[in-house]
Design a protein around this motif. Sequence first.
Motif, PDB file in Angstrom:
ATOM      1  N   ASP A 141      22.204   9.755  -2.140  1.00 60.34           N
ATOM      2  CA  ASP A 141      22.785  11.088  -2.273  1.00 60.34           C
ATOM      3  C   ASP A 141      23.247  11.370  -3.545  1.00 60.34           C
ATOM      4  N   SER A 142      23.767  10.143  -4.430  1.00 63.31           N
ATOM      5  CA  SER A 142      24.635  10.464  -5.471  1.00 63.31           C
ATOM      6  C   SER A 142      23.927  10.036  -6.683  1.00 63.31           C
ATOM      7  N   ILE A 143      23.057   8.864  -6.693  1.00 63.44           N
ATOM      8  CA  ILE A 143      22.512   8.544  -7.776  1.00 63.44           C
ATOM      9  C   ILE A 143      20.930   8.940  -7.890  1.00 63.44           C
ATOM     10  N   LEU A 144      20.331   9.198  -6.775  1.00 62.70           N
ATOM     11  CA  LEU A 144      18.831   9.351  -6.533  1.00 62.70           C
ATOM     12  C   LEU A 144      18.928  11.015  -6.061  1.00 62.70           C
ATOM     13  N   ASN A 145      20.147  11.722  -5.874  1.00 62.96           N
ATOM     14  CA  ASN A 145      20.214  13.179  -5.864  1.00 62.96           C
ATOM     15  C   ASN A 145      19.268  13.522  -4.539  1.00 62.96           C
ATOM     16  N   GLU A 146      19.315  12.651  -3.551  1.00 59.40           N
ATOM     17  CA  GLU A 146      18.527  12.731  -2.328  1.00 59.40           C
ATOM     18  C   GLU A 146      17.166  12.621  -2.334  1.00 59.40           C
ATOM     19  N   PHE A 147      16.662  12.207  -3.420  1.00 59.76           N
ATOM     20  CA  PHE A 147      15.173  11.874  -3.666  1.00 59.76           C
ATOM     21  C   PHE A 147      14.874  10.414  -3.299  1.00 59.76           C
ATOM     22  N   GLY A 148      14.952  10.103  -1.959  1.00 59.74           N
ATOM     23  CA  GLY A 148      14.711   9.000  -1.378  1.00 59.74           C
ATOM     24  C   GLY A 148      15.082   8.772   0.149  1.00 59.74           C
ATOM     25  N   ASN A 149      14.380   8.012   0.771  1.00 60.14           N
ATOM     26  CA  ASN A 149      14.610   8.025   2.579  1.00 60.14           C
ATOM     27  C   ASN A 149      15.083   6.572   2.860  1.00 60.14           C
ATOM     28  N   GLN A 150      16.298   6.513   3.402  1.00 52.47           N
ATOM     29  CA  GLN A 150      16.828   5.194   3.877  1.00 52.47           C
ATOM     30  C   GLN A 150      15.747   4.314   4.614  1.00 52.47           C
ATOM     31  N   THR A 151      15.576   2.969   4.453  1.00 51.03           N
ATOM     32  CA  THR A 151      14.629   2.277   5.237  1.00 51.03           C
ATOM     33  C   THR A 151      15.497   1.288   6.201  1.00 51.03           C
ATOM     34  N   SER A 152      14.704   0.820   7.150  1.00 52.79           N
ATOM     35  CA  SER A 152      15.215   0.013   7.859  1.00 52.79           C
ATOM     36  C   SER A 152      14.348  -1.496   8.181  1.00 52.79           C
ATOM     37  N   GLN A 153      13.539  -1.606   7.595  1.00 57.80           N
ATOM     38  CA  GLN A 153      12.413  -2.697   7.790  1.00 57.80           C
ATOM     39  C   GLN A 153      11.237  -2.695   6.648  1.00 57.80           C
ATOM     40  N   PRO A 154      10.371  -3.581   6.800  1.00 59.95           N
ATOM     41  CA  PRO A 154       9.741  -3.664   5.561  1.00 59.95           C
ATOM     42  C   PRO A 154       8.294  -2.635   5.634  1.00 59.95           C
ATOM     43  N   THR A 155       7.745  -2.301   6.499  1.00 60.36           N
ATOM     44  CA  THR A 155       7.068  -1.055   6.716  1.00 60.36           C
ATOM     45  C   THR A 155       7.439   0.362   6.736  1.00 60.36           C
ATOM     46  N   LEU A 156       7.080   1.067   5.884  1.00 59.98           N
ATOM     47  CA  LEU A 156       7.507   2.414   5.618  1.00 59.98           C
ATOM     48  C   LEU A 156       7.097   3.411   6.817  1.00 59.98           C
ATOM     49  N   PRO A 157       8.028   4.372   7.340  1.00 61.90           N
ATOM     50  CA  PRO A 157       7.247   5.337   8.331  1.00 61.90           C
ATOM     51  C   PRO A 157       6.056   5.883   7.890  1.00 61.90           C
ATOM     52  N   GLY A 158       5.088   6.074   8.784  1.00 58.36           N
ATOM     53  CA  GLY A 158       3.706   6.616   8.614  1.00 58.36           C
ATOM     54  C   GLY A 158       2.811   5.467   8.419  1.00 58.36           C
ATOM     55  N   HIS A 159       3.258   4.287   8.282  1.00 58.54           N
ATOM     56  CA  HIS A 159       2.276   3.263   7.782  1.00 58.54           C
ATOM     57  C   HIS A 159       2.146   2.347   9.288  1.00 58.54           C
ATOM     58  N   ASN A 160       0.959   1.876   9.072  1.00 51.66           N
ATOM     59  CA  ASN A 160       0.458   1.042  10.225  1.00 51.66           C
ATOM     60  C   ASN A 160       1.456   0.025  10.370  1.00 51.66           C
ATOM     61  N   GLY A 161       1.863   0.123  11.878  1.00 51.58           N
ATOM     62  CA  GLY A 161       2.985  -0.942  12.098  1.00 51.58           C
ATOM     63  C   GLY A 161       4.419  -0.736  12.036  1.00 51.58           C
ATOM     64  N   HIS A 162       4.523   0.482  11.486  1.00 49.18           N
ATOM     65  CA  HIS A 162       6.256   0.882  11.356  1.00 49.18           C
ATOM     66  C   HIS A 162       6.840   0.995  12.785  1.00 49.18           C
ATOM     67  N   ASN A 163       7.930   0.307  12.883  1.00 48.19           N
ATOM     68  CA  ASN A 163       8.586   0.409  14.390  1.00 48.19           C
ATOM     69  C   ASN A 163       9.581   1.716  14.223  1.00 48.19           C
ATOM     70  N   PRO A 164       9.388   2.841  14.916  1.00 49.16           N
ATOM     71  CA  PRO A 164      10.108   3.860  14.823  1.00 49.16           C
ATOM     72  C   PRO A 164      11.509   3.653  15.831  1.00 49.16           C
TER      73      PRO A 164
END
Length: 545
Positions: free
Chosen positions: A394-417
């Motif tokens: 929010d403060s450093i990236l001015n909301e240009f970023g999505n928090q992650t929970s795992q090595p594989t990003l959302p939308g990529h094959n094998g991401h765990n939703p």
Amino acid sequence: MSRDIDRRTFLQYSGATAATAASVGLAGCGGNGNGNGNGNGNGNGNGNGDGTPDDGADAELRTYDEELPEDPSRVEVLQHANGLANALAPWVYLHQQFSIYGINNDIEWDARPDEDINVKEFSTDRDEITISQGQLLETLDPTGENSTPQYNIVDQAYEPFLYRDREGRPIELIVTDWERTAEQEVRLTLRDDVQFHNGDDMTAEDVAFSISRANNPDISEVAGNMGDIAEATVEDGDVVLDLDSVTPTIFRNLTAFGRVLQQSWVENDDNDIATEINGTGPYELEEYVNDTRVAFTKFDGYWGEAADPNSVTFTGIPENGPRVDALIAGDSDLVTNVRPNDIPDVEEAEGVGYDDVPSTRNIFLVMNDVAEPFDNQAFRQAMNFAVDVQSIIDSILNEFGNQTSQPTLPGHNGHNPDIDPYPYDPERAEALVEESGHAGIEIELHTPVGRYLRDADIAEAAANQINELENVTCTANRRDFGELVNELLAEQAESPAFFLIGWGNPTLDGDYAMSPWFTEGPFQHFSNEELAELLQQARTIPSGG
């Protein structure tokens, strides 16, 4: 393969403020940037996705207790690996990087999630284009380095075997048809109208040679990424790849690694592939001045649709501010890694704008498990609870970023939703540090400067938040990116214990998100037998099965 062989491979898959850095709140405003940054990291979760709140200041470890089906699909195996990786916490999970470009309004171009810049995709009336990146390249050999800035330059003149659409699906390029003819064999049908810049026709033998050369660890920095290719041969005008394993990602790999070369040209000692180019792409090399610029002119014999600009020049401007200044002054027509807080200057300037897109790059803090205290799971989880990722976004990236929970990003094959990000919980972090037996420890977080969007600012914010714990002292150490990479790819015991890095994933597959880091090889910084076995299992299951 020794760890130092693949130094440059790290560069791709690899610009002192705290989290209260100035915010201008611009994401999603003006231009065509979407920047909505809707990371969900301020919620609570227990790591198995059921939304159960955490219990405050306790030392209970996150666990991943799901069981694999008896006959799992490849996606299910990768999802399970991602869930386990969340609980094992080999990294402090931060965010999916946004790519933010400054661009001249005379150019129509949609930024790509894979961070590729292909000038042939530009729609413009401008005859000459200048593109400025944070760095240039060390060699023109398309397999001599494996970084985004390098590919953006050499791919104006060289071409991969296949390419990918913006969703990461393989599409035809030099290869027009591809099929798996047996479990460990694939056949590639080639275009018959391709010409090299020297005027010679491309042959199937050239393509087979190019694949073999890219797969040779003695001369190629991408050899470990090509797949388990035993041999590339020519059969009835097609190229046949014999594989040592199923290699479910083989076609995705061919979109990202290796480029088409002319065998006779490469093997001629009068030619220098490090400083000269003989490719099949829409531009041919005009001038290469090391550390200064690389210039191309349009290749009239290109097999595909001609690009709009007649020439394109790449320059390197390491500092973020001067890159934006070059855009505003008209010295550059496209610049990379515009900082969110520089966007007002871009918006106010005449004739330029910006474009942003969530990239395929994951930003995280690696915890080297051969070094104390990072050999302890409780301590590693404590570091995840100690960092307020959403406040950094929010403060450093001015909301240009999505928090992650795992090595594989959302939308990529094998991401765990079903896996939630770690919530910010400093009391629980302190309790876990006590549980780990490392209370009072002093640690140092190494960070590159200028390689990723606000990398050093992010690292210093994370270090300050960790330092706020009552029982841990943490400082940030700003490093030259090249020097840091050299250390990271030394033996694991000699690598820094704690560092920020970004990992791009052009294959959009969970195997490439995890295997280089968690299985034996030059990038490994974490070992867990169960996780390694899952990743090996995923490599034995064909895609879709």
